[in-house]
Design a protein around this motif. Sequence first.
Motif, PDB file in Angstrom:
ATOM      1  N   UNK A 243       8.976  -3.111   0.717  1.00  0.00           N
ATOM      2  CA  UNK A 243       7.805  -3.984   0.637  1.00  0.00           C
ATOM      3  C   UNK A 243       7.909  -5.118   1.653  1.00  0.00           C
ATOM      4  N   UNK A 244       9.083  -5.699   1.782  1.00  0.00           N
ATOM      5  CA  UNK A 244       9.286  -6.787   2.757  1.00  0.00           C
ATOM      6  C   UNK A 244       9.081  -6.283   4.186  1.00  0.00           C
ATOM      7  N   UNK A 245       9.604  -5.105   4.471  1.00  0.00           N
ATOM      8  CA  UNK A 245       9.450  -4.524   5.813  1.00  0.00           C
ATOM      9  C   UNK A 245       7.990  -4.188   6.102  1.00  0.00           C
ATOM     10  N   UNK A 246       7.298  -3.642   5.120  1.00  0.00           N
ATOM     11  CA  UNK A 246       5.877  -3.309   5.286  1.00  0.00           C
ATOM     12  C   UNK A 246       5.072  -4.575   5.577  1.00  0.00           C
ATOM     13  N   UNK A 247       5.321  -5.648   4.823  1.00  0.00           N
ATOM     14  CA  UNK A 247       4.606  -6.916   5.043  1.00  0.00           C
ATOM     15  C   UNK A 247       4.870  -7.455   6.451  1.00  0.00           C
ATOM     16  N   UNK A 248       6.113  -7.352   6.901  1.00  0.00           N
ATOM     17  CA  UNK A 248       6.460  -7.844   8.237  1.00  0.00           C
ATOM     18  C   UNK A 248       5.761  -7.029   9.318  1.00  0.00           C
ATOM     19  N   UNK A 249       5.697  -5.719   9.145  1.00  0.00           N
ATOM     20  CA  UNK A 249       5.003  -4.858  10.113  1.00  0.00           C
ATOM     21  C   UNK A 249       3.516  -5.185  10.146  1.00  0.00           C
ATOM     22  N   UNK A 250       2.915  -5.377   8.989  1.00  0.00           N
ATOM     23  CA  UNK A 250       1.485  -5.673   8.914  1.00  0.00           C
ATOM     24  C   UNK A 250       1.167  -6.995   9.616  1.00  0.00           C
ATOM     25  N   UNK A 251       2.046  -7.977   9.485  1.00  0.00           N
ATOM     26  CA  UNK A 251       1.827  -9.255  10.201  1.00  0.00           C
ATOM     27  C   UNK A 251       1.801  -9.046  11.712  1.00  0.00           C
ATOM     28  N   UNK A 252       2.425  -7.968  12.168  1.00  0.00           N
ATOM     29  CA  UNK A 252       2.446  -7.638  13.602  1.00  0.00           C
ATOM     30  C   UNK A 252       1.391  -6.576  13.941  1.00  0.00           C
ATOM     31  N   UNK A 253       0.445  -6.369  13.030  1.00  0.00           N
ATOM     32  CA  UNK A 253      -0.659  -5.419  13.210  1.00  0.00           C
ATOM     33  C   UNK A 253      -0.181  -3.969  13.325  1.00  0.00           C
ATOM     34  N   UNK A 254       0.810  -3.632  12.523  1.00  0.00           N
ATOM     35  CA  UNK A 254       1.312  -2.272  12.450  1.00  0.00           C
ATOM     36  C   UNK A 254       1.576  -1.956  10.984  1.00  0.00           C
ATOM     37  N   UNK A 255       2.210  -0.826  10.728  1.00  0.00           N
ATOM     38  CA  UNK A 255       2.650  -0.477   9.381  1.00  0.00           C
ATOM     39  C   UNK A 255       4.064   0.076   9.486  1.00  0.00           C
ATOM     40  N   UNK A 256       4.729   0.167   8.357  1.00  0.00           N
ATOM     41  CA  UNK A 256       6.072   0.744   8.318  1.00  0.00           C
ATOM     42  C   UNK A 256       6.032   2.166   8.888  1.00  0.00           C
ATOM     43  N   UNK A 257       5.149   2.996   8.345  1.00  0.00           N
ATOM     44  CA  UNK A 257       5.054   4.391   8.796  1.00  0.00           C
ATOM     45  C   UNK A 257       4.617   4.492  10.252  1.00  0.00           C
ATOM     46  N   UNK A 258       3.685   3.626  10.661  1.00  0.00           N
ATOM     47  CA  UNK A 258       3.205   3.646  12.042  1.00  0.00           C
ATOM     48  C   UNK A 258       4.289   3.279  13.042  1.00  0.00           C
ATOM     49  N   UNK A 259       5.087   2.293  12.689  1.00  0.00           N
ATOM     50  CA  UNK A 259       6.178   1.874  13.574  1.00  0.00           C
ATOM     51  C   UNK A 259       7.220   2.981  13.713  1.00  0.00           C
ATOM     52  N   UNK A 260       7.569   3.602  12.593  1.00  0.00           N
ATOM     53  CA  UNK A 260       8.533   4.711  12.628  1.00  0.00           C
ATOM     54  C   UNK A 260       7.972   5.862  13.466  1.00  0.00           C
ATOM     55  N   UNK A 261       6.701   6.188  13.258  1.00  0.00           N
ATOM     56  CA  UNK A 261       6.069   7.290  14.005  1.00  0.00           C
ATOM     57  C   UNK A 261       6.070   6.999  15.503  1.00  0.00           C
ATOM     58  N   UNK A 262       5.803   5.751  15.885  1.00  0.00           N
ATOM     59  CA  UNK A 262       5.780   5.381  17.305  1.00  0.00           C
ATOM     60  C   UNK A 262       7.166   5.512  17.931  1.00  0.00           C
ATOM     61  N   UNK A 263       8.183   5.064  17.223  1.00  0.00           N
ATOM     62  CA  UNK A 263       9.555   5.178  17.739  1.00  0.00           C
ATOM     63  C   UNK A 263       9.927   6.650  17.888  1.00  0.00           C
ATOM     64  N   UNK A 264       9.559   7.462  16.906  1.00  0.00           N
ATOM     65  CA  UNK A 264       9.873   8.894  16.985  1.00  0.00           C
ATOM     66  C   UNK A 264       9.134   9.582  18.121  1.00  0.00           C
TER      67      UNK A 264
END
Length: 159
Positions: free
Chosen positions: A43-64
């Motif tokens: 939940x903390x990681x998801x909130x941090x990603x959203x503040x950067x206009x991304x999502x947890x899953x979206x960030x992982x998908x982009x790195x992959x």
Amino acid sequence: MTNNENYRISLTTKALVPVNDPIYRTKVLDETGEYMLIKTCKQLLEEACIRELSTFKGSIAAVRKMFPYKQLTPLVISRSQAIIAFPTSSPNDYSCAWIFSTHVHTSHTLASVNSNSTVVHFKDDTFITVKLSYYSLEKKLARAAVIRNYCLESELFFS
């Protein structure tokens, strides 16, 4: 150790560690102290990603998409600040901790407690023990460094 439900992941966050407690779900290790939070690590990681206009899953998908890291992929929380964390196990495991790579003091010997646990030393002379082999920790740190360099180079190029 204090309770700070307004805590936000930032450049000072060193690690998120799940805890087995009736009230709290996460122990946060930060340069400013240690905090016990009701929110889960994810939940903390998801909130941090959203503040950067991304999502947890979206960030992982982009790195992959950009790098050949299909499992235990590092998470880019903030590309502009190069805040990157990596999981100690599958992010779906309750026991998965997240280590923020820039705080790991790689010049210290990462002494193995046993074959399945390693002591992670941080730059401020604090440490935690994680269920992770020394080899696996080194591999995760190397992956995070590659991604961090990509983020920093991209910022220079596009500035």
